[in-house]
Design a protein around this motif. Sequence first.
Motif, PDB file in Angstrom:
ATOM      1  N   CYS A 279      83.298  79.692  45.551  1.00 16.72           N
ATOM      2  CA  CYS A 279      83.169  80.633  44.423  1.00 16.72           C
ATOM      3  C   CYS A 279      83.706  82.012  44.811  1.00 16.72           C
ATOM      4  O   CYS A 279      83.565  82.979  44.043  1.00 16.72           O
ATOM      5  CB  CYS A 279      81.714  80.728  43.978  1.00 16.72           C
ATOM      6  SG  CYS A 279      81.143  79.236  43.157  1.00 16.72           S
ATOM      7  N   GLY A 280      84.261  82.127  46.002  1.00 22.12           N
ATOM      8  CA  GLY A 280      84.942  83.360  46.409  1.00 22.12           C
ATOM      9  C   GLY A 280      84.044  84.463  46.939  1.00 22.12           C
ATOM     10  O   GLY A 280      84.458  85.623  46.988  1.00 22.12           O
ATOM     11  N   PHE A 281      82.824  84.102  47.392  1.00 23.99           N
ATOM     12  CA  PHE A 281      81.907  85.164  47.817  1.00 23.99           C
ATOM     13  C   PHE A 281      81.965  85.509  49.311  1.00 23.99           C
ATOM     14  O   PHE A 281      81.372  86.496  49.727  1.00 23.99           O
ATOM     15  CB  PHE A 281      80.452  84.776  47.480  1.00 23.99           C
ATOM     16  CG  PHE A 281      80.113  84.987  46.034  1.00 23.99           C
ATOM     17  CD1 PHE A 281      79.793  86.248  45.552  1.00 23.99           C
ATOM     18  CD2 PHE A 281      80.119  83.925  45.146  1.00 23.99           C
ATOM     19  CE1 PHE A 281      79.486  86.452  44.220  1.00 23.99           C
ATOM     20  CE2 PHE A 281      79.811  84.113  43.805  1.00 23.99           C
ATOM     21  CZ  PHE A 281      79.494  85.384  43.341  1.00 23.99           C
ATOM     22  N   LYS A 282      82.614  84.667  50.122  1.00 28.84           N
ATOM     23  CA  LYS A 282      82.596  84.937  51.567  1.00 28.84           C
ATOM     24  C   LYS A 282      83.199  86.317  51.832  1.00 28.84           C
ATOM     25  O   LYS A 282      84.319  86.601  51.395  1.00 28.84           O
ATOM     26  CB  LYS A 282      83.398  83.862  52.293  1.00 28.84           C
ATOM     27  CG  LYS A 282      83.107  83.774  53.763  1.00 28.84           C
ATOM     28  CD  LYS A 282      83.760  82.532  54.336  1.00 28.84           C
ATOM     29  CE  LYS A 282      83.531  82.407  55.809  1.00 28.84           C
ATOM     30  NZ  LYS A 282      84.206  81.229  56.341  1.00 28.84           N
ATOM     31  N   GLY A 283      82.454  87.171  52.502  1.00 29.12           N
ATOM     32  CA  GLY A 283      82.933  88.519  52.809  1.00 29.12           C
ATOM     33  C   GLY A 283      82.816  89.504  51.653  1.00 29.12           C
ATOM     34  O   GLY A 283      83.186  90.667  51.798  1.00 29.12           O
ATOM     35  N   ALA A 284      82.261  89.038  50.495  1.00 32.93           N
ATOM     36  CA  ALA A 284      82.150  89.948  49.327  1.00 32.93           C
ATOM     37  C   ALA A 284      81.169  91.079  49.639  1.00 32.93           C
ATOM     38  O   ALA A 284      80.238  90.916  50.436  1.00 32.93           O
ATOM     39  CB  ALA A 284      81.667  89.165  48.113  1.00 32.93           C
ATOM     40  N   ARG A 285      81.380  92.213  49.006  1.00 34.44           N
ATOM     41  CA  ARG A 285      80.504  93.357  49.236  1.00 34.44           C
ATOM     42  C   ARG A 285      80.126  93.968  47.900  1.00 34.44           C
ATOM     43  O   ARG A 285      80.973  94.114  47.011  1.00 34.44           O
ATOM     44  CB  ARG A 285      81.227  94.365  50.124  1.00 34.44           C
ATOM     45  CG  ARG A 285      80.323  95.442  50.629  1.00 34.44           C
ATOM     46  CD  ARG A 285      80.887  96.110  51.860  1.00 34.44           C
ATOM     47  NE  ARG A 285      79.991  97.227  52.170  1.00 34.44           N
ATOM     48  CZ  ARG A 285      79.924  97.819  53.327  1.00 34.44           C
ATOM     49  NH1 ARG A 285      80.699  97.458  54.301  1.00 34.44           N
ATOM     50  NH2 ARG A 285      79.084  98.829  53.524  1.00 34.44           N
ATOM     51  N   ARG A 286      78.841  94.295  47.753  1.00 36.50           N
ATOM     52  CA  ARG A 286      78.369  95.017  46.567  1.00 36.50           C
ATOM     53  C   ARG A 286      77.610  96.229  47.086  1.00 36.50           C
ATOM     54  O   ARG A 286      76.442  96.096  47.488  1.00 36.50           O
ATOM     55  CB  ARG A 286      77.419  94.147  45.715  1.00 36.50           C
ATOM     56  CG  ARG A 286      78.007  92.810  45.261  1.00 36.50           C
ATOM     57  CD  ARG A 286      79.001  93.002  44.108  1.00 36.50           C
ATOM     58  NE  ARG A 286      79.507  91.714  43.655  1.00 36.50           N
ATOM     59  CZ  ARG A 286      80.624  91.125  44.121  1.00 36.50           C
ATOM     60  NH1 ARG A 286      81.368  91.715  45.044  1.00 36.50           N
ATOM     61  NH2 ARG A 286      81.004  89.954  43.647  1.00 36.50           N
ATOM     62  N   GLY A 287      78.274  97.373  47.135  1.00 34.73           N
ATOM     63  CA  GLY A 287      77.628  98.564  47.697  1.00 34.73           C
ATOM     64  C   GLY A 287      77.321  98.324  49.168  1.00 34.73           C
ATOM     65  O   GLY A 287      78.205  97.961  49.946  1.00 34.73           O
ATOM     66  N   ASP A 288      76.056  98.467  49.553  1.00 31.57           N
ATOM     67  CA  ASP A 288      75.692  98.333  50.959  1.00 31.57           C
ATOM     68  C   ASP A 288      75.152  96.952  51.318  1.00 31.57           C
ATOM     69  O   ASP A 288      74.603  96.760  52.401  1.00 31.57           O
ATOM     70  CB  ASP A 288      74.656  99.416  51.324  1.00 31.57           C
ATOM     71  CG  ASP A 288      75.181 100.301  52.442  1.00 31.57           C
ATOM     72  OD1 ASP A 288      76.326 100.055  52.899  1.00 31.57           O
ATOM     73  OD2 ASP A 288      74.446 101.208  52.873  1.00 31.57           O
ATOM     74  N   VAL A 289      75.248  96.000  50.374  1.00 27.50           N
ATOM     75  CA  VAL A 289      74.862  94.623  50.716  1.00 27.50           C
ATOM     76  C   VAL A 289      76.078  93.729  50.517  1.00 27.50           C
ATOM     77  O   VAL A 289      77.049  94.119  49.850  1.00 27.50           O
ATOM     78  CB  VAL A 289      73.662  94.113  49.870  1.00 27.50           C
ATOM     79  CG1 VAL A 289      72.454  95.028  50.017  1.00 27.50           C
ATOM     80  CG2 VAL A 289      74.043  93.951  48.396  1.00 27.50           C
ATOM     81  N   GLY A 290      76.020  92.529  51.077  1.00 24.99           N
ATOM     82  CA  GLY A 290      77.178  91.646  50.928  1.00 24.99           C
ATOM     83  C   GLY A 290      76.928  90.265  51.493  1.00 24.99           C
ATOM     84  O   GLY A 290      75.807  89.919  51.879  1.00 24.99           O
ATOM     85  N   VAL A 291      78.017  89.483  51.510  1.00 26.75           N
ATOM     86  CA  VAL A 291      77.988  88.150  52.104  1.00 26.75           C
ATOM     87  C   VAL A 291      78.777  88.250  53.401  1.00 26.75           C
ATOM     88  O   VAL A 291      79.862  88.834  53.419  1.00 26.75           O
ATOM     89  CB  VAL A 291      78.649  87.116  51.151  1.00 26.75           C
ATOM     90  CG1 VAL A 291      78.691  85.737  51.784  1.00 26.75           C
ATOM     91  CG2 VAL A 291      77.931  87.083  49.805  1.00 26.75           C
ATOM     92  N   HIS A 292      78.206  87.726  54.479  1.00 28.14           N
ATOM     93  CA  HIS A 292      78.851  87.865  55.793  1.00 28.14           C
ATOM     94  C   HIS A 292      80.251  87.262  55.779  1.00 28.14           C
ATOM     95  O   HIS A 292      80.461  86.209  55.172  1.00 28.14           O
ATOM     96  CB  HIS A 292      77.982  87.174  56.853  1.00 28.14           C
ATOM     97  CG  HIS A 292      78.399  87.516  58.234  1.00 28.14           C
ATOM     98  ND1 HIS A 292      79.043  86.637  59.068  1.00 28.14           N
ATOM     99  CD2 HIS A 292      78.293  88.675  58.924  1.00 28.14           C
ATOM    100  CE1 HIS A 292      79.298  87.227  60.215  1.00 28.14           C
ATOM    101  NE2 HIS A 292      78.854  88.463  60.165  1.00 28.14           N
TER     102      HIS A 292
END
Length: 339
Positions: A279-292
Amino acid sequence: MNLSQYNTLRLPARADRVIQIDSVNQLSEITAALGQTPRCILGAGSNVVLHAPLAATVLLARIMGRSIAEDGCLTAGAGEDWHTLVMWSLEQGYAGLENLALIPGTVGAAPVQNIGAYGVELSDRIKAVTAWDFKNKKLIRLNASDCGFSYRQSIFRDPATQGPWDQPRYLITEIELQLRPLANAQVEINYADLKSAFAHRAKPPSAQEVADAVIAIRRRKLPDPKEIGNVGSFFKNPMVSQLQAKHLSLLHPDLPQYPAQASHHEQCKISAAWLIERCGFKGARRGDVGVHEGHALVLVNHGGGTGREILALAHEIQQAVVAKFGIFLEPEPIFLPQR
Ligand SMILES: Cc1cc2nc3c(=O)[nH]c(=O)nc-3n(C[C@H](O)[C@H](O)[C@H](O)COP(=O)(O)OP(=O)(O)OC[C@H]3O[C@@H](n4cnc5c(N)ncnc54)[C@H](O)[C@@H]3O)c2cc1C
């Protein structure tokens, strides 16, 4: 009191009060003093998401002590560090916990979600759990068969038996594990990563070698919470029927599937990390949180993230995976306060 030092996501939630429990002798008095006021239990905070202030007294289970009998029965207090216990058991000459090396957290929390890794679950080794029963105000000893263990589940996690988050019924004080002397040990290396680690070997590895391999794999794959806030896998691997698994593998031949525990042989576990990555989330970032960026199953706090931001990202991922694959991802950590 700020709890950011008490959870590995380093979330800055506050609690009314924190009480450290060092001995079972304190429990009767603490129970009387708390009455019906809200309370909740924390170990090392490596499987919780503190997303709002905890209007409760936090009880830190820190009862120490460990011993091992000649027959391999290991007894350990709830406050002991799990990984230290695993390595100590090997040093004492007993095998059985090697696949569970380097799982963060306390001994007392290990039965709560029936910790598991690399083909072994705590329930494969546990004999009994001793817990303080807040309802009947006494210590009880439960055999493993009474603990309702299944994949990442037990009576200590199920609200039907453990009660609401701010009135938990059982505080685990001690566990007993049945291990085997190293000389008679049979190691479990069927999990893909371990199989390939020992593929070149003619003779089976020792339990210590399995522990070393597990530690090396985990260090390579998982971010260290000391360096970046996280709670390990954020979602459970979904269990699907064999039929659904077959259907999915026709549509997605590269979707990794794992056999479920023997008790659930009609089901199949599929890789949550793969679904999230697709779903394209690897490494995604939302502000100061994210997916590794190295592991799509691990949500991280880059520093100033909040529990709310983590939950919003988790929700976004769940929605995307449902929309693309029709599969609901169940979170693995416990949300406190519970929603
Ligand atoms: C990098 C990383 C890797 C991880 N890898 C794995 C893995 O491979 N497999 C796996 O299963 N888990 C894994 N986890 C999750 C976590 O390590 C385990 O769930 C661990 O057992 C949590 O221990 P804790 O002391 O931190 O519990 P906490 O997070 O403090 O508490 C977890 C839950 O247990 C309850 N609890 C804690 N102590 C007690 C007690 N004494 N009595 C009753 N209830 C209690 C709490 O109320 C809470 O509901 C990982 C976490 C991280 C950060």
